[in-house]
Design a protein around this motif. Structure first.
Motif, short mmCIF file in Angstrom:
data_model
loop_
_atom_site.label_atom_id
_atom_site.label_comp_id
_atom_site.label_asym_id
_atom_site.label_seq_id
_atom_site.Cartn_x
_atom_site.Cartn_y
_atom_site.Cartn_z
N ALA A 1 0.84 -1.20 0.00
CA ALA A 1 0.00 0.00 0.00
C ALA A 1 0.88 1.25 0.00
O ALA A 1 1.80 1.36 0.80
CB ALA A 1 -0.91 0.00 1.22
N MET B 1 -3.96 -0.80 -2.73
CA MET B 1 -4.62 -1.41 -1.57
C MET B 1 -6.03 -1.83 -1.96
O MET B 1 -6.75 -1.10 -2.64
CB MET B 1 -4.65 -0.42 -0.41
CG MET B 1 -5.12 -1.01 0.90
SD MET B 1 -4.64 0.09 2.24
CE MET B 1 -6.00 -0.14 3.35
N PHE C 1 -10.42 -4.87 4.77
CA PHE C 1 -9.05 -4.79 4.26
C PHE C 1 -8.70 -6.20 3.81
O PHE C 1 -8.57 -7.10 4.62
CB PHE C 1 -8.07 -4.35 5.36
CG PHE C 1 -8.24 -2.91 5.77
CD1 PHE C 1 -8.97 -2.03 5.01
CD2 PHE C 1 -7.65 -2.44 6.93
CE1 PHE C 1 -9.12 -0.71 5.39
CE2 PHE C 1 -7.79 -1.12 7.32
CZ PHE C 1 -8.52 -0.25 6.56
N CYS D 1 -2.84 -5.43 4.25
CA CYS D 1 -2.71 -4.41 3.19
C CYS D 1 -1.32 -4.42 2.57
O CYS D 1 -1.15 -4.00 1.42
CB CYS D 1 -3.08 -3.03 3.70
SG CYS D 1 -1.94 -2.29 4.87
#
Ligand SMILES: [Zn+2]
Length: 204
Positions: free
Chosen positions: A39, A145, A157, A190
């Motif tokens: 990310a 992400m 997530f 992530c």
């Protein structure tokens, strides 16, 4: 017509580190996910006025979609176009999930995470030289992400869709500052549980 390129940027940003770039209008910036599933938390500012900064809400509303990809116009709170995504080999970028902070880590993952480095600290560290402080940190972009929204409206997530060498490319619509935190998060997938370096390639 010959187009002269004056600046070529090739910068590797280590896991957990950051960068502040000044990109002039028409300049392009490619962010390469060197190892996959990393990310890259990013904020954009009008270089002439940092109060005129990226707005996730306005960007989502005006494009009528919650994910960012090729063609997404990245707008400020004044609806000025700061940059456009002109290339994307990953296909899915988040702008809802926010950046990690020590405070949110404690709430989500427990007291033992309080002293882990977080994106918010990187934003403040690298933003300081441009006068970017806490009040200038809004909802950010999380390139690479994966934060799917399910049919019930819940956010998660998830493990990333990105892979080694995938990239996203921006073209500045005016002179902008690009503030980047290469996310150090260890407590959710992530970053594939293992934050890794990314490469920034610029031409202007
Ligand atoms: Zn983070």
């Amino acid at each position: 017509m010959t187009i002269l390129t004056n600046t070529r940027l090739d910068l590797t940003v280590d896991a957990g580190d950051g960068a502040l770039l000044s990109v002039p209008a028409e300049g392009t910036l490619r962010i390469v996910d060197l190892y996959g599933n990393q990310a890259v938390d990013t904020l954009l500012y009008d270089a002439a006025d940092i109060e005129n900064r990226y707005s996730a809400f306005d960007t989502i509303r005006e494009q009528g979609a919650i994910y960012l990809t090729t063609g997404s116009r990245l707008l400020s709170g004044r609806l000025d176009e700061l940059a456009v995504i002109t290339g994307d080999t990953c296909g899915r970028h988040d702008t809802i999930g926010g950046a990690c902070s020590q405070e949110s880590n404690v709430i989500r993952y427990g007291e033992h995470t309080r002293h882990q480095h977080a994106c918010r600290q990187t934003f403040l560290q690298y933003g300081a030289s441009a006068g970017i402080g806490q009040r200038h940190l809004g909802h950010n972009i999380n390139f690479f992400m994966n934060v799917p929204v399910d049919s019930a409206g819940n956010l998660r997530f998830e493990d990333g869709l990105s892979a080694p060498g995938k990239y996203v490319e921006l073209r500045a619509s005016r002179d902008i500052l690009v503030l980047i935190s290469n996310c150090p998060q260890l407590n959710n997938p992530c970053n594939g549980w293992d934050p890794t370096p990314v490469q920034l390639l610029g031409e202007w």
